[in-house]
Scaffold this active site. Structure first.
Site, PDB file in Angstrom:
ATOM      1  N   SER A   1       0.855  -1.191   0.000  1.00  0.00           N
ATOM      2  CA  SER A   1       0.000   0.000   0.000  1.00  0.00           C
ATOM      3  C   SER A   1       0.883   1.230   0.000  1.00  0.00           C
ATOM      4  O   SER A   1       2.012   1.204   0.513  1.00  0.00           O
ATOM      5  CB  SER A   1      -0.872   0.019   1.244  1.00  0.00           C
ATOM      6  OG  SER A   1      -1.430   1.306   1.425  1.00  0.00           O
TER       7      SER A   1
ATOM      8  N   TYR B   1      -1.675  -0.484  10.023  1.00  0.00           N
ATOM      9  CA  TYR B   1      -1.691  -0.890   8.616  1.00  0.00           C
ATOM     10  C   TYR B   1      -0.393  -0.471   7.905  1.00  0.00           C
ATOM     11  O   TYR B   1       0.208  -1.251   7.164  1.00  0.00           O
ATOM     12  CB  TYR B   1      -2.906  -0.248   7.937  1.00  0.00           C
ATOM     13  CG  TYR B   1      -3.159  -0.663   6.519  1.00  0.00           C
ATOM     14  CD1 TYR B   1      -3.620  -1.939   6.213  1.00  0.00           C
ATOM     15  CD2 TYR B   1      -2.967   0.232   5.469  1.00  0.00           C
ATOM     16  CE1 TYR B   1      -3.880  -2.312   4.904  1.00  0.00           C
ATOM     17  CE2 TYR B   1      -3.227  -0.126   4.161  1.00  0.00           C
ATOM     18  CZ  TYR B   1      -3.687  -1.404   3.879  1.00  0.00           C
ATOM     19  OH  TYR B   1      -3.934  -1.763   2.581  1.00  0.00           O
TER      20      TYR B   1
ATOM     21  N   LYS C   1       2.306  -2.903   6.145  1.00  0.00           N
ATOM     22  CA  LYS C   1       2.621  -2.789   4.725  1.00  0.00           C
ATOM     23  C   LYS C   1       4.070  -2.355   4.495  1.00  0.00           C
ATOM     24  O   LYS C   1       4.676  -2.706   3.490  1.00  0.00           O
ATOM     25  CB  LYS C   1       1.642  -1.821   4.041  1.00  0.00           C
ATOM     26  CG  LYS C   1       0.198  -2.332   4.000  1.00  0.00           C
ATOM     27  CD  LYS C   1       0.079  -3.645   3.214  1.00  0.00           C
ATOM     28  CE  LYS C   1      -1.369  -4.011   2.898  1.00  0.00           C
ATOM     29  NZ  LYS C   1      -1.492  -5.311   2.209  1.00  0.00           N
TER      30      LYS C   1
END
Lengths: 240, 248
Positions: B142, B155, B159
Site C-alpha cells: 500500500s 496498517y 505494509k
C-alpha cells in the site's frame, strides 16, 4: 548543556548502540530512564558508566509486551523528572533465519521485540508529549528495513515495519509539535559485530563507498541532533 | 499465451483487487487457485467466470493467518496441478484508528492479516518454486507502507514491514529464479475504500493528478507484469500504483 533539564526514555535491545545513545544523551545534560527487560545485565553497566555525567541515568524494568508496563515506565519517568521530551527506541537483532528455515515462533518473537514493542512505547509516551505540545521520537531501525538482507527475513520485516509506523505517527502528531523520525544504521562497529569472522568484517567494509564501518560513538550524535530539529515539517527523515 | 501451463495462487481472490488479479492471470493462460476466507459465493463466481472463458481454476477456503491452513492450501494446489509458479499475496484488511485509541487487538489483527500471513504463504510455496527453479511472488502493499497515514499506524507498519520481508526474500531467492516484488496501490475503487469519509475521498481525488481512484484491473495489470516470465530481472522492487499521486 543542550539537553539540560530535559528527560528521555530509551528502550530496546541489549546493545552497545543503546548504551551509546544513553551515554550521549546524559553527557549533554538529559536525564535518562533506561527501560530494560528482566534479564538485561547490560542496563546496570550502562547506569554505572554514566554516573559522572551531567544528566542522571536510571534503569527501570519494563515489559513492552504489555501496554500497561510501557505506560508505567512513562509514569515513573514523569514522577521522577516531571516531563518527558524524548523517546528513543533501539532495534536489536536476535534469532533470525532464511525463509525456508524461519519458524513461526522466531518470526513472532522478532516482531514482538522490534515492532510491537515500538508501537506500545510510542503510544504510551504520546499523551504527555501532546499535553506539553512537544516531543521527539527517534526510532532506530536498521538498514535491513530499507534494503532487506538474506537470512534476515523477520528482522527486516520488523524494522521496515517501524518505518511505516514512524511515518504514520509523524503525520498524526505533527499538529502537537511532536516529531517522529527513524534512523536506519548500516553496519556499526560493535563488539557483537567484531565476533564475526574477520573476513566477513573486511568484505563488509569494502562494499561501502566510504570503505569503513560506522562508529557507534558517532551514531548517537544523530539521535541528539534529530531530537533537536525544529523543522515542524520534518515528518520523517531516514539517515542511512 | 504468456502464462500457459503456469499455476498461480491468489490470496483473497474472491473480490476486489484479488478477483481482478485472478481473472487477469487466468486470461493470460494461468491456472488459478482462488483463495478466500469467508466469501464462498464470490469465490465460486470467480472460478465460474474463469471456466466460462475456458480457463482452469478452483477455490480453496483458507484463513491466511492460519499457518496450517496455508500449508494445506499449497498442498491442495500441488496435488491438483503439481506446481506453483506464481503467488499473489493480496489478502489483507485494515482497521483504522488513531494511535491513542489503538488497542493491541487493532494492532495484532492488522499485523497478522497483512504481514505474518505473507510470511506463511511465501514459506508454504518456496519449496515448490525452488524445486523448479522458477517463481514469481507479488505482494500487494500500500502507499501507506511507503508514506504512513493518519489513523493507520498498524496498517502502515504491516505494509512497510512487507517491503522489508520482500527485499530480504528477493535477495535470498535471486539465485533460484524466484523474484519477489511489491505493488503499492493508492485508493482503488473496491469495497475497501467504501468506508472512506466523504471529505477524505474528495481530497484524495482532487489532489491526484488523474483526478480519480484507480481500478482493480489497473492493479492487476501491474501484478500480471511482475508475475510474468518477462519480469525476470526485476526483484525487490516496490511499484506505486497511484495515478502519479506521490511519485516516490
Amino acid at each position: 548543556m543542550e539537553l539540560a533539564g530535559q528527560s528521555a526514555i530509551v528502550v530496546g535491545g541489549n546493545s552497545e548502540i543503546r548504551h551509546a545513545v544513553v551515554y550521549a544523551l546524559a553527557s549533554r545534560g538529559a536525564n535518562v530512564v533506561l527501560g530494560s527487560s528482566q534479564h538485561d545485565d547490560l542496563a546496570a553497566a550502562t547506569v554505572a558508566q554514566c554516573i559522572a555525567l551531567a544528566g542522571s541515568v536510571s534503569a527501570e524494568e519494563v515489559d513492552l509486551e504489555q501496554f500497561d508496563s510501557a505506560a508505567a515506565l512513562v509514569a515513573a519517568t514523569l514522577q521522577q523528572y516531571g516531563r518527558l521530551d524524548h523517546l528513543i527506541t533501539c532495534a536489536s537483532a536476535s534469532g533470525d533465519a532464511r525463509l525456508a528455515e524461519l519458524t513461526t515462533t522466531q518470526w513472532r518473537a522478532m516482531l514482538a521485540l522490534n515492532l510491537d514493542a515500538v508501537y506500545r512505547i510510542c503510544k504510551a509516551v504520546l499523551p504527555t508529549m501532546k499535553r506539553r505540545r512537544y516531543g521527539r521520537i527517534v526510532n532506530i531501525a536498521a538498514l535491513q528495513g530499507l534494503g532487506g538482507g538474506p537470512g534476515e527475513i523477520a528482522f527486516s520485516a520488523a524494522t521496515a515495519g517501524v518505518l511505516g509506523l514512524t511515518r504514520s505517527i509523524a503525520r498524526e502528531v505533527a499538529p502537537w509539535g511532536i516529531t517522529a523520525n527513524a534512523i536506519a544504521p548500516g553496519i556499526i562497529t560493535t563488539n557483537a559485530l567484531c565476533t564475526r569472522v574477520p573476513d566477513q568484517y573486511t568484505i563488509d567494509a569494502s562494499l561501502i563507498p566510504l570503505r569503513r564501518l560506522g562508529s557507534r560513538k558517532k551514531l548517537p550524535l544523530l539521535h541528539c541532533s534529530l531530537p533537536h530539529r525544529q523543522h515542524p515539517i520534518s515528518l520523517d527523515r531516514r539517515l542511512p | 499465451m504468456e502464462l500457459s501451463e503456469q499455476v498461480a495462487i491468489v490470496t483473497g481472490g474472491s473480490r476486489g483487487i484479488g478477483r481482478a488479479v485472478a481473472l487477469r492471470l487466468a486470461r493470460n493462460g494461468a491456472r488459478v487457485l482462488v483463495n478466500y476466507r469467508r466469501q464462498v459465493a464470490e469465490a465460486d463466481k470467480v472460478v465460474a467466470l474463469i471456466r466460462e472463458f475456458g480457463g482452469d481454476a478452483f477455490a480453496v477456503a483458507a484463513d491466511v493467518q492460519d499457518e496450517y491452513a496455508v500449508e494445506a492450501m499449497a498442498q491442495a494446489c500441488l496435488e491438483r496441478w503439481g506446481r506453483i509458479d506464481l503467488l499473489v499475496n493480496n489478502a489483507g484488511m485494515s482497521w483504522d484508528t488513531p494511535l491513542f485509541r489503538m488497542t493491541d487487538q487493532h494492532w495484532h489483527t492488522v499485523i497478522e492479516t497483512n504481514l505474518t500471513s505473507v510470511f506463511f504463504c511465501c514459506r508454504a510455496v518456496l519449496g515448490a518454486m525452488r524445486a523448479r527453479a522458477y517463481g514469481r511472488i507479488v505482494n500487494v502493499g500500500s502507499l501507506a507502507g511507503l508514506f504512513g497515514n493518519v489513523g493507520q499506524s498498524n496498517y502502515a507498519a504491516a505494509k512497510a514491514g512487507l517491503i522489508g520481508l520482500t527485499r530480504s526474500l528477493a535477495r535470498e531467492c535471486a539465485l533460484d529464479g524466484i523474484t519477489v516484488n511489491v505493488v503499492a496501490p493508492a485508493y482503488i475503487e473496491t469495497d475497501f475504500v467504501e468506508p472512506l469519509p466523504p471529505l477524505l475521498r474528495t481530497w484524495s481525488i482532487e489532489t491526484n493528478p488523474m483526478r480519480r481512484f484507480g481500478t482493480a484491473e489497473e492493479v492487476a495489470a501491474a501484478i500480471a507484469f511482475f508475475g510474468s516470465p518477462a519480469a525476470s530481472y526485476i526483484t525487490g522492487q516496490v511499484l506505486a500504483i497511484d495515478g502519479g499521486w506521490v511519485m516516490p
